[in-house]
Write a protein that holds these residues in place. Structure first.
Motif, PDB file in Angstrom:
ATOM      1  N   PHE A  35       8.087  67.621  96.813  1.00  0.00           N
ATOM      2  CA  PHE A  35       9.382  68.259  96.544  1.00  0.00           C
ATOM      3  C   PHE A  35      10.115  68.428  97.860  1.00  0.00           C
ATOM      4  O   PHE A  35       9.512  68.456  98.936  1.00  0.00           O
ATOM      5  CB  PHE A  35       9.216  69.606  95.830  1.00  0.00           C
ATOM      6  N   LYS A  36      11.428  68.487  97.763  1.00  0.00           N
ATOM      7  CA  LYS A  36      12.266  68.638  98.944  1.00  0.00           C
ATOM      8  C   LYS A  36      12.270  70.103  99.377  1.00  0.00           C
ATOM      9  O   LYS A  36      12.387  71.007  98.549  1.00  0.00           O
ATOM     10  CB  LYS A  36      13.693  68.175  98.660  1.00  0.00           C
ATOM     11  N   ASP A 324      19.429  66.467  88.399  1.00  0.00           N
ATOM     12  CA  ASP A 324      19.196  65.495  89.467  1.00  0.00           C
ATOM     13  C   ASP A 324      19.810  64.148  89.134  1.00  0.00           C
ATOM     14  O   ASP A 324      19.514  63.557  88.081  1.00  0.00           O
ATOM     15  CB  ASP A 324      17.703  65.307  89.706  1.00  0.00           C
ATOM     16  N   PHE A 325      20.651  63.656  90.042  1.00  0.00           N
ATOM     17  CA  PHE A 325      21.145  62.286  89.931  1.00  0.00           C
ATOM     18  C   PHE A 325      20.113  61.316  90.494  1.00  0.00           C
ATOM     19  O   PHE A 325      19.933  60.213  89.997  1.00  0.00           O
ATOM     20  CB  PHE A 325      22.462  62.132  90.691  1.00  0.00           C
ATOM     21  N   ASN A 326      19.462  61.734  91.561  1.00  0.00           N
ATOM     22  CA  ASN A 326      18.377  60.993  92.215  1.00  0.00           C
ATOM     23  C   ASN A 326      17.571  62.020  93.018  1.00  0.00           C
ATOM     24  O   ASN A 326      17.892  63.211  92.972  1.00  0.00           O
ATOM     25  CB  ASN A 326      18.922  59.845  93.083  1.00  0.00           C
ATOM     26  N   PRO A 327      16.551  61.614  93.750  1.00  0.00           N
ATOM     27  CA  PRO A 327      15.742  62.600  94.473  1.00  0.00           C
ATOM     28  C   PRO A 327      16.530  63.455  95.465  1.00  0.00           C
ATOM     29  O   PRO A 327      16.074  64.553  95.815  1.00  0.00           O
ATOM     30  CB  PRO A 327      14.706  61.733  95.194  1.00  0.00           C
ATOM     31  N   ASN A 328      17.687  62.997  95.910  1.00  0.00           N
ATOM     32  CA  ASN A 328      18.439  63.758  96.914  1.00  0.00           C
ATOM     33  C   ASN A 328      19.665  64.481  96.336  1.00  0.00           C
ATOM     34  O   ASN A 328      19.901  65.650  96.646  1.00  0.00           O
ATOM     35  CB  ASN A 328      18.888  62.835  98.052  1.00  0.00           C
ATOM     36  N   TRP A 329      20.421  63.802  95.531  1.00  0.00           N
ATOM     37  CA  TRP A 329      21.682  64.376  95.050  1.00  0.00           C
ATOM     38  C   TRP A 329      21.510  65.050  93.682  1.00  0.00           C
ATOM     39  O   TRP A 329      20.793  64.554  92.822  1.00  0.00           O
ATOM     40  CB  TRP A 329      22.754  63.292  94.937  1.00  0.00           C
ATOM     41  N   PHE A 330      22.229  66.194  93.511  1.00  0.00           N
ATOM     42  CA  PHE A 330      22.118  66.923  92.249  1.00  0.00           C
ATOM     43  C   PHE A 330      23.401  67.712  91.986  1.00  0.00           C
ATOM     44  O   PHE A 330      24.200  67.980  92.897  1.00  0.00           O
ATOM     45  CB  PHE A 330      20.919  67.887  92.284  1.00  0.00           C
ATOM     46  N   ALA A 331      23.584  68.056  90.718  1.00  0.00           N
ATOM     47  CA  ALA A 331      24.663  68.961  90.319  1.00  0.00           C
ATOM     48  C   ALA A 331      24.041  70.323  90.016  1.00  0.00           C
ATOM     49  O   ALA A 331      22.881  70.406  89.589  1.00  0.00           O
ATOM     50  CB  ALA A 331      25.392  68.428  89.097  1.00  0.00           C
ATOM     51  N   VAL A 332      24.805  71.375  90.221  1.00  0.00           N
ATOM     52  CA  VAL A 332      24.281  72.723  89.992  1.00  0.00           C
ATOM     53  C   VAL A 332      25.370  73.597  89.366  1.00  0.00           C
ATOM     54  O   VAL A 332      26.555  73.470  89.685  1.00  0.00           O
ATOM     55  CB  VAL A 332      23.759  73.362  91.298  1.00  0.00           C
ATOM     56  N   GLY A 333      24.967  74.460  88.459  1.00  0.00           N
ATOM     57  CA  GLY A 333      25.874  75.440  87.860  1.00  0.00           C
ATOM     58  C   GLY A 333      25.137  76.752  87.663  1.00  0.00           C
ATOM     59  O   GLY A 333      23.937  76.753  87.376  1.00  0.00           O
ATOM     60  N   SER A 334      25.834  77.848  87.835  1.00  0.00           N
ATOM     61  CA  SER A 334      25.172  79.144  87.671  1.00  0.00           C
ATOM     62  C   SER A 334      26.182  80.207  87.274  1.00  0.00           C
ATOM     63  O   SER A 334      27.389  80.059  87.479  1.00  0.00           O
ATOM     64  CB  SER A 334      24.465  79.558  88.968  1.00  0.00           C
TER      65      SER A 334
END
Length: 379
Positions: A35-36, A324-334
């Motif tokens: 994990f990153k 996760d779009f890929n292992p590095n890039w992601f979208a987040v909402g909270s």
């Protein structure tokens, strides 16, 4: 100073946790955990306060007691008389005597002079509460930044920050100064013969009960009562469900503390002018010129208005998710909620003496719901 100390304190507070994590079977720092370790995201942050206004409480330098009236407009006095049977009887006596005074040329242009106005006993201006008044924060939008350090694939420490937004503060209600007490005219006219007769008539008026509400300021005037810049850093511990490399969609929950710091406070110019006038009224009473206060005249003071707000630390809870779009890039909402409030205090100070003529304060319940949508990168 406060803005720089708080993030440092958060970092120091995290050191014991990191030390524990190094030896814990639940927090592994070994390579190959899949994990990153770090992530950072930026995006749109919307804060919507849920709190309601709280009443203003006001105090002044006018203690309960006697003050000389000085020159005063007759209309100012009659408008302040209590609307009771005793007040109506006293008003009738006052108007009867002043009618004779005008005929004799002792009263000109409706002005009762200091040698006939006597004194006033005031019992209401030390402190009072203004019902149905207060301040409420408006919703704001800004750029939010979230940084996470992951102890494991599930547990992380998040620091929330962003560009400090300008927050509009809306005012509610009209603030009045309650004037109650007793006016006692006193004849001190030195004109021979006529003066003696006039003094007897004036003294015969007796006590005049006063009870009125003097408008101070309308907090709802203009587009806003005030504006402030809000600094709202926060630190949370998060638990994220699912597993890296397996679940693209991973919900999480979090809890922590939020620090609220407000500066660059600017007050509505109309409200500020009203408060300067209120300062003059108070100083006139202190100068034994209560009539000038009723007439709204300038005083010997140089009133200046200052506004300040307190800082606060509040709990905050969050629910959210990443995709996760890929292992590095992601979208987040909270979505987060914080039970947060602070106090606003307005003072009117005489620059000539340093005396605080008027002090008014209220609690602001902010209680924001904070929504966040962003794009992030893990490394």
């Amino acid at each position: 100073m406060s803005k720089s100390i708080f993030p440092l304190a958060l970092s120091l507070a995290a050191f014991p946790l990191l030390g524990y994590a190094a030896d814990s079977p639940y927090f592994s720092f070994k390579d190959g955990d899949h994990f990153k370790r770090f992530s950072i995201s930026a995006g749109w942050l919307h804060a919507a306060p849920q709190g309601s206004a709280n009443n203003f409480n006001t105090s002044t330098l006018v203690n309960n007691g006697d003050y000389k009236v000085g020159d005063v407009q007759l209309n100012s006095v009659t408008n302040a008389i209590a609307p009771t049977a005793a007040g109506n009887a006293a008003k009738a006596k006052l108007l009867g005597v002043t009618s004779i005074g005008q005929t004799l040329g002792l009263i000109n242009n409706g002005v009762l002079t200091a040698d006939m106005s006597g004194k006033v006993n005031i019992n209401s201006l030390e402190n009072w509460n203004s019902p149905n008044t207060g301040l409420e924060a408006e919703s704001v939008d800004t750029l939010g930044i979230m940084a996470n350090y992951f102890f494991t694939d599930h547990w992380s420490l998040e620091l929330k920050a962003g560009i400090p937004p300008k927050v509009d503060i809306q005012g509610k209600g009209q603030i009045y100064a309650p004037l109650s007490g007793t006016a006692t005219p006193k004849g001190e006219i030195s004109t021979p013969i006529i003066g003696s007769i006039a003094n007897t008539l004036i003294d015969g008026i007796g006590d005049i009960p006063l009870d009125t509400q003097i408008p101070v300021t309308n907090l709802a005037q203009g587009s806003r009562a005030a504006s402030v810049r809000a600094w709202l850093p926060a630190a949370e511990i998060h638990y994220q469900f699912g597993k890296s490399g397996v679940n693209k969609f991973r919900p999480y929950v979090g809890a922590g503390v939020l620090y609220a710091y407000f500066d660059d406070v600017k007050l509505n110019s109309g409200i500020e002018a009203d408060l300067v006038n209120a300062g003059h009224k108070i100083q006139n009473i202190l100068n034994n010129q209560a009539g000038a206060a009723l007439d709204g005249k300038l005083s010997s003071a140089d009133p200046r208005v200052k506004v300040k707000t307190t800082n606060s630390i509040a709990p905050i809870v969050t629910i959210g998710a990443t995709y996760d779009f890929n292992p590095n890039w992601f979208a987040v909402g909270s979505v987060s909620y914080s039970k947060m409030n602070n106090e606003a205090q307005i003072t009117v100070t005489d620059n000539n003496t340093g005396n605080v003529l008027v002090r008014s304060k209220t609690k602001i319940d902010i209680d924001p719901i904070i929504s966040y949508i962003g794009i992030g990168y893990r490394f």
